[in-house]
Write a protein that holds these residues in place. Structure first.
Motif, PDB file in Angstrom:
ATOM      1  N   GLY A  33       0.802  -1.217   0.000  1.00 25.09           N
ATOM      2  CA  GLY A  33       0.000   0.000   0.000  1.00 25.09           C
ATOM      3  C   GLY A  33       0.834   1.265   0.000  1.00 25.09           C
ATOM      4  N   MET A  34       2.140   1.150   0.254  1.00 19.64           N
ATOM      5  CA  MET A  34       2.984   2.357   0.261  1.00 19.64           C
ATOM      6  C   MET A  34       3.119   2.944  -1.146  1.00 19.64           C
ATOM      7  SD  MET A  34       3.793   3.670   3.064  1.00 19.64           S
ATOM      8  CE  MET A  34       5.021   4.842   2.534  1.00 19.64           C
ATOM      9  N   GLY A  35       3.149   2.097  -2.170  1.00 19.14           N
ATOM     10  CA  GLY A  35       3.212   2.606  -3.548  1.00 19.14           C
ATOM     11  C   GLY A  35       1.986   3.449  -3.874  1.00 19.14           C
ATOM     12  N   ARG A  36       0.807   2.938  -3.499  1.00 17.36           N
ATOM     13  CA  ARG A  36      -0.443   3.698  -3.703  1.00 17.36           C
ATOM     14  C   ARG A  36      -0.400   5.007  -2.925  1.00 17.36           C
ATOM     15  NH1 ARG A  36      -2.555  -1.068  -3.195  1.00 17.36           N
ATOM     16  NH2 ARG A  36      -3.029  -0.846  -0.996  1.00 17.36           N
ATOM     17  N   ALA A  37       0.063   4.929  -1.681  1.00 19.79           N
ATOM     18  CA  ALA A  37       0.128   6.130  -0.842  1.00 19.79           C
ATOM     19  C   ALA A  37       1.089   7.153  -1.440  1.00 19.79           C
ATOM     20  CB  ALA A  37       0.557   5.765   0.580  1.00 19.79           C
ATOM     21  N   LEU A  38       2.196   6.674  -2.008  1.00 19.17           N
ATOM     22  CA  LEU A  38       3.163   7.580  -2.635  1.00 19.17           C
ATOM     23  C   LEU A  38       2.540   8.266  -3.851  1.00 19.17           C
ATOM     24  CD1 LEU A  38       6.058   8.653  -2.479  1.00 19.17           C
ATOM     25  CD2 LEU A  38       6.757   6.730  -3.925  1.00 19.17           C
ATOM     26  N   HIS A  39       1.810   7.495  -4.656  1.00 23.15           N
ATOM     27  CA  HIS A  39       1.111   8.092  -5.812  1.00 23.15           C
ATOM     28  C   HIS A  39       0.099   9.140  -5.349  1.00 23.15           C
ATOM     29  CE1 HIS A  39       2.631   5.840  -9.248  1.00 23.15           C
ATOM     30  NE2 HIS A  39       2.629   4.750  -8.487  1.00 23.15           N
ATOM     31  N   GLN A  40      -0.648   8.825  -4.290  1.00 23.86           N
ATOM     32  CA  GLN A  40      -1.611   9.786  -3.754  1.00 23.86           C
ATOM     33  C   GLN A  40      -0.908  11.054  -3.290  1.00 23.86           C
ATOM     34  OE1 GLN A  40      -3.384   7.364  -0.677  1.00 23.86           O
ATOM     35  NE2 GLN A  40      -5.241   7.025  -1.894  1.00 23.86           N
ATOM     36  N   LYS A  41       0.196  10.886  -2.620  1.00 20.45           N
ATOM     37  CA  LYS A  41       0.951  12.040  -2.117  1.00 20.45           C
ATOM     38  C   LYS A  41       1.439  12.902  -3.274  1.00 20.45           C
ATOM     39  CE  LYS A  41       4.428  13.289   1.203  1.00 20.45           C
ATOM     40  NZ  LYS A  41       5.140  12.968   2.377  1.00 20.45           N
ATOM     41  N   PHE A  42       1.947  12.266  -4.337  1.00 17.77           N
ATOM     42  CA  PHE A  42       2.417  13.004  -5.507  1.00 17.77           C
ATOM     43  C   PHE A  42       1.261  13.712  -6.220  1.00 17.77           C
ATOM     44  CE2 PHE A  42       6.414  10.212  -6.252  1.00 17.77           C
ATOM     45  CZ  PHE A  42       7.099  10.939  -5.301  1.00 17.77           C
ATOM     46  N   ASP A  43       0.065  13.108  -6.189  1.00 20.55           N
ATOM     47  CA  ASP A  43      -1.108  13.709  -6.835  1.00 20.55           C
ATOM     48  C   ASP A  43      -1.730  14.808  -5.986  1.00 20.55           C
ATOM     49  OD1 ASP A  43      -0.799  11.976  -8.952  1.00 20.55           O
ATOM     50  OD2 ASP A  43      -2.314  10.548  -8.227  1.00 20.55           O
ATOM     51  N   GLY A  44      -1.250  14.968  -4.749  1.00 17.71           N
ATOM     52  CA  GLY A  44      -1.802  15.987  -3.866  1.00 17.71           C
ATOM     53  C   GLY A  44      -3.025  15.518  -3.099  1.00 17.71           C
ATOM     54  N   THR A  45      -3.324  14.230  -3.176  1.00 15.14           N
ATOM     55  CA  THR A  45      -4.457  13.656  -2.450  1.00 15.14           C
ATOM     56  C   THR A  45      -4.038  13.402  -1.001  1.00 15.14           C
ATOM     57  OG1 THR A  45      -5.064  12.503  -4.484  1.00 15.14           O
ATOM     58  CG2 THR A  45      -6.133  11.759  -2.479  1.00 15.14           C
ATOM     59  N   GLU A  46      -4.999  13.580  -0.101  1.00 18.15           N
ATOM     60  CA  GLU A  46      -4.689  13.324   1.308  1.00 18.15           C
ATOM     61  C   GLU A  46      -4.372  11.843   1.505  1.00 18.15           C
ATOM     62  OE1 GLU A  46      -6.786  13.540   5.690  1.00 18.15           O
ATOM     63  OE2 GLU A  46      -7.543  14.834   4.100  1.00 18.15           O
ATOM     64  N   VAL A  47      -3.295  11.579   2.227  1.00 12.75           N
ATOM     65  CA  VAL A  47      -2.862  10.209   2.492  1.00 12.75           C
ATOM     66  C   VAL A  47      -3.190   9.876   3.945  1.00 12.75           C
ATOM     67  CG1 VAL A  47      -0.909   8.626   2.532  1.00 12.75           C
ATOM     68  CG2 VAL A  47      -0.987  10.448   0.818  1.00 12.75           C
ATOM     69  N   ALA A  48      -3.934   8.782   4.126  1.00 12.25           N
ATOM     70  CA  ALA A  48      -4.304   8.361   5.478  1.00 12.25           C
ATOM     71  C   ALA A  48      -4.192   6.843   5.560  1.00 12.25           C
ATOM     72  CB  ALA A  48      -5.728   8.804   5.788  1.00 12.25           C
ATOM     73  N   GLY A  49      -4.166   6.347   6.769  1.00  9.14           N
ATOM     74  CA  GLY A  49      -4.138   4.913   6.971  1.00  9.14           C
ATOM     75  C   GLY A  49      -2.952   4.483   7.809  1.00  9.14           C
ATOM     76  N   PHE A  50      -3.024   3.234   8.248  1.00  9.53           N
ATOM     77  CA  PHE A  50      -1.991   2.677   9.121  1.00  9.53           C
ATOM     78  C   PHE A  50      -0.631   2.612   8.439  1.00  9.53           C
ATOM     79  CE2 PHE A  50       0.356  -1.098  10.590  1.00  9.53           C
ATOM     80  CZ  PHE A  50       0.547  -0.747  11.914  1.00  9.53           C
ATOM     81  N   VAL A  51      -0.593   2.045   7.232  1.00 12.66           N
ATOM     82  CA  VAL A  51       0.691   1.804   6.558  1.00 12.66           C
ATOM     83  C   VAL A  51       1.456   3.103   6.307  1.00 12.66           C
ATOM     84  CG1 VAL A  51       1.802   0.866   4.493  1.00 12.66           C
ATOM     85  CG2 VAL A  51      -0.036  -0.399   5.600  1.00 12.66           C
ATOM     86  N   PRO A  52       0.854   4.115   5.660  1.00  9.28           N
ATOM     87  CA  PRO A  52       1.631   5.343   5.450  1.00  9.28           C
ATOM     88  C   PRO A  52       1.937   6.113   6.732  1.00  9.28           C
ATOM     89  CG  PRO A  52      -0.565   5.555   4.482  1.00  9.28           C
ATOM     90  CD  PRO A  52      -0.433   4.150   4.978  1.00  9.28           C
TER      91      PRO A  52
END
Length: 163
Positions: A33-52
């Motif tokens: 899930g860190m890859g998805r979270a990284l993409h979200q962060k780069f897109d400017g989307t709020e990143v939430a959840g246990f893993v990130p």
């Protein structure tokens, strides 16, 4: 630097070894899930959840413990290897340890570069290096077990917790 004729690593070296191992194992297991979270962060989307929320600080802890571990190793040295070891095995062990140390420094640095500084390519490298480290850790463990149960030289006692 201390005398290499010691039979065991110091208690601090043993604690750092197993602490880094446990943190690395934890972070590797929860990295999905860190890859998805990284993409979200780069897109400017709020990143939430246990893993990130957990993965980056654990990676930083690994980096800090590895820096301490290298400093302690430099100051205290390492116990002498078993006398029965062939020079080629000794050389292989030396290079495998250097590889592990390099990887366990490079993995958190590349993760930090991706997560904190937005270097996307560093995130891909981070994942590749983590997988290479898992393979090298497996080789390291297999070599330790080979020493213990085939060569019967009690090598594992050098890194065993407790006295």
């Amino acid at each position: 630097m201390s005398d290499r004729r010691n039979l065991r690593y110091s208690t601090l070296q043993i604690a750092l070894h197993w602490g880094v191992f446990l943190l690395f194992t934890f972070n590797y297991i929860v990295s999905d899930g860190m890859g998805r979270a990284l993409h979200q962060k780069f897109d400017g989307t709020e990143v939430a959840g246990f893993v990130p929320a957990v993965h980056p600080p654990v990676g930083i802890a690994i980096l800090v413990l590895m820096l301490i571990r290298l400093l302690v190793r430099w100051r205290q040295g390492a116990p002498e290897g078993p006398a029965s070891v062939h020079p080629l095995m000794d050389r292989a062990a030396h290079w495998a340890h250097l590889g592990l140390y390099a990887l366990l420094l490079a993995i958190p640095v590349t993760g930090l570069a991706a997560w904190q500084f937005g270097i996307f390519m560093s995130g891909d490298l981070h994942g590749v290096l983590a997988n290479v480290a898992v393979a090298l850790v497996a080789l390291h463990a297999a070599a330790a077990l080979f020493h213990q149960y085939v060569l019967k030289d009690n090598l594992l006692a050098r890194m065993k917790p407790g006295r």
